[in-house]
Every structure is written in C-alpha cells, then in structure tokens.
Design a protein around this motif. Sequence first.
Motif, PDB file in Angstrom:
ATOM      1  N   GLY A  28       0.807  -1.219   0.000  1.00 17.25           N
ATOM      2  CA  GLY A  28       0.000   0.000   0.000  1.00 17.25           C
ATOM      3  C   GLY A  28       0.839   1.267   0.000  1.00 17.25           C
ATOM      4  O   GLY A  28       0.348   2.340   0.369  1.00 17.25           O
ATOM      5  N   HIS A  29       2.091   1.158  -0.391  1.00 15.99           N
ATOM      6  CA  HIS A  29       2.984   2.314  -0.396  1.00 15.99           C
ATOM      7  C   HIS A  29       2.670   3.278  -1.532  1.00 15.99           C
ATOM      8  O   HIS A  29       2.134   2.887  -2.564  1.00 15.99           O
ATOM      9  N   ASP A  30       3.053   4.544  -1.309  1.00 17.00           N
ATOM     10  CA  ASP A  30       2.791   5.580  -2.314  1.00 17.00           C
ATOM     11  C   ASP A  30       3.935   5.761  -3.299  1.00 17.00           C
ATOM     12  O   ASP A  30       3.728   6.272  -4.393  1.00 17.00           O
ATOM     13  N   THR A  31       5.141   5.409  -2.886  1.00 12.72           N
ATOM     14  CA  THR A  31       6.315   5.715  -3.693  1.00 12.72           C
ATOM     15  C   THR A  31       7.060   4.436  -4.055  1.00 12.72           C
ATOM     16  O   THR A  31       7.231   3.553  -3.225  1.00 12.72           O
ATOM     17  N   MET A  32       7.476   4.371  -5.310  1.00 22.01           N
ATOM     18  CA  MET A  32       8.245   3.225  -5.785  1.00 22.01           C
ATOM     19  C   MET A  32       9.498   3.711  -6.501  1.00 22.01           C
ATOM     20  O   MET A  32       9.533   4.832  -7.027  1.00 22.01           O
ATOM     21  N   TYR A  33      10.518   2.870  -6.517  1.00 24.02           N
ATOM     22  CA  TYR A  33      11.831   3.253  -7.020  1.00 24.02           C
ATOM     23  C   TYR A  33      12.444   2.139  -7.860  1.00 24.02           C
ATOM     24  O   TYR A  33      12.133   0.969  -7.665  1.00 24.02           O
TER      25      TYR A  33
END
Lengths: 114, 110
Positions: A28-33
């Motif tokens: 459910g995270h907002d940021t991906m890398y």
Amino acid sequence: DTAVSQTPKYLVTQMGNDKSIKCEQNLGHDTMYWYKQDSKKFLKIMFSYNNKELIINETVPNRFSPKSPDKAHLNLHINSLELGDSAVYFCASSQAGGWVETQYFGPGTRLLVL
Amino acid sequence: GIQVEQSPPDLILQEGANSTLRCNFSDSVNNLQWFHQNPWGQLINLFYIPSGTKQNGRLSATTVATERYSLLYISSSQTTDSGVYFCAVALYSGNTPLVFGKGTRLSVIA
C-alpha cells in the motif's frame, strides 16, 4: 506474502533487444523506485514514482523508461540493450511521498546482455 | 552530492566474534538505513535509524546525526551474517534519493 516482487528474477538477452522488468508491491505504499547495482556492488537510484508520477529521474539513458500503471506497479522498459546494461536491478517502495520512510526492496532482477 | 563512506571495506571474522561497522556521511540526513545483502543478493532492511540507537537481536545500530556517523554492531557473529552490509542516507532537504555507501563485505568463518 512477498511485499515487493519483481519478474523475471533472471534475464539473459542479446544486445539490441528490448526488454521489460515488472515490479509490484502489496504494502500500500505511495512511492516506488528503481535502483541499479553494478558489477562492483554499487547501488544507485534510477527513478522514483509517487502515486504514478515521476519525481526523480537521475542521469539515466533515455533507453530506460519507467511506467507506472497504478501506484502498486512500476515497470522498467529498456530499449536497444547494451552490454553495459548488465547489472542487477532492484525495485523498492516506501510509505510516504518523501524520503523519510524505510524503503523495502524487491529480490532483484539479474540482467545479462550478451 | 552527499558522500557516504563505509569502513572497513572487507572484514573476516571467526564465528562468535563481535564487530563494528562504520558509516560516515558528509551532510545532514533525515533518513539512514542499514541493509544486509545476503550471498543470494537479497537486500534486507536491518534498521531505519536517522538518529539514536536501536537493537534487534544480535544486531544493534547507533547514529550520531550531529557528528554524521552511524555504527552497526554485530555480536556473536554467525556464518549466516556473511554478505555485504550497506549504509544508505537521504539528505535533509527531502525528496532526495537514498545514496548508498560502497558496503562492507563480511565473511564469517566457522
């Protein structure tokens, strides 16, 4: 349950081909890398997406293009593969939009360009 | 950009020994993480520790933000501790990427 998953784990291909690596997170995270780890084990950021929008684009050849269909997925497309693209590519995710949160890493995709 | 230096670069330990790994960084940070990359390549979060001290089993970490360094302690080392330990930081200014050190390669021998 795997938190951050990547497919494929291994990718062997010829120079000049186009390939994609997929990444999915179920946190459910907002940021991906996307990070790249070279043969000397050095890890470096490539891209960052927050809620499907690009927020970081380090000096990376434009043959590399990230695509985020939704905030749980961040795929990496690589065109016209070169020998120097051989590396391990890690996907990661974090909760907040900024950089103050723990980042969780996927298992990596080992790319070998022949 | 911010510089992250880890020491020692390589470390060989006898099983059961203790060790301290160091991470120095050149600017104020609001994110510091320690990772263990095992021999199969998996990056495992050990600590999120921009300041203070944390402990998890045989591992503990201390970050002295004002002096710009962090220490990772491994006690009673086991062969499964082998791998590369990375320190990674992000600048205080926010929305900046994690910058990784070059790692400390640890080999624990039985």
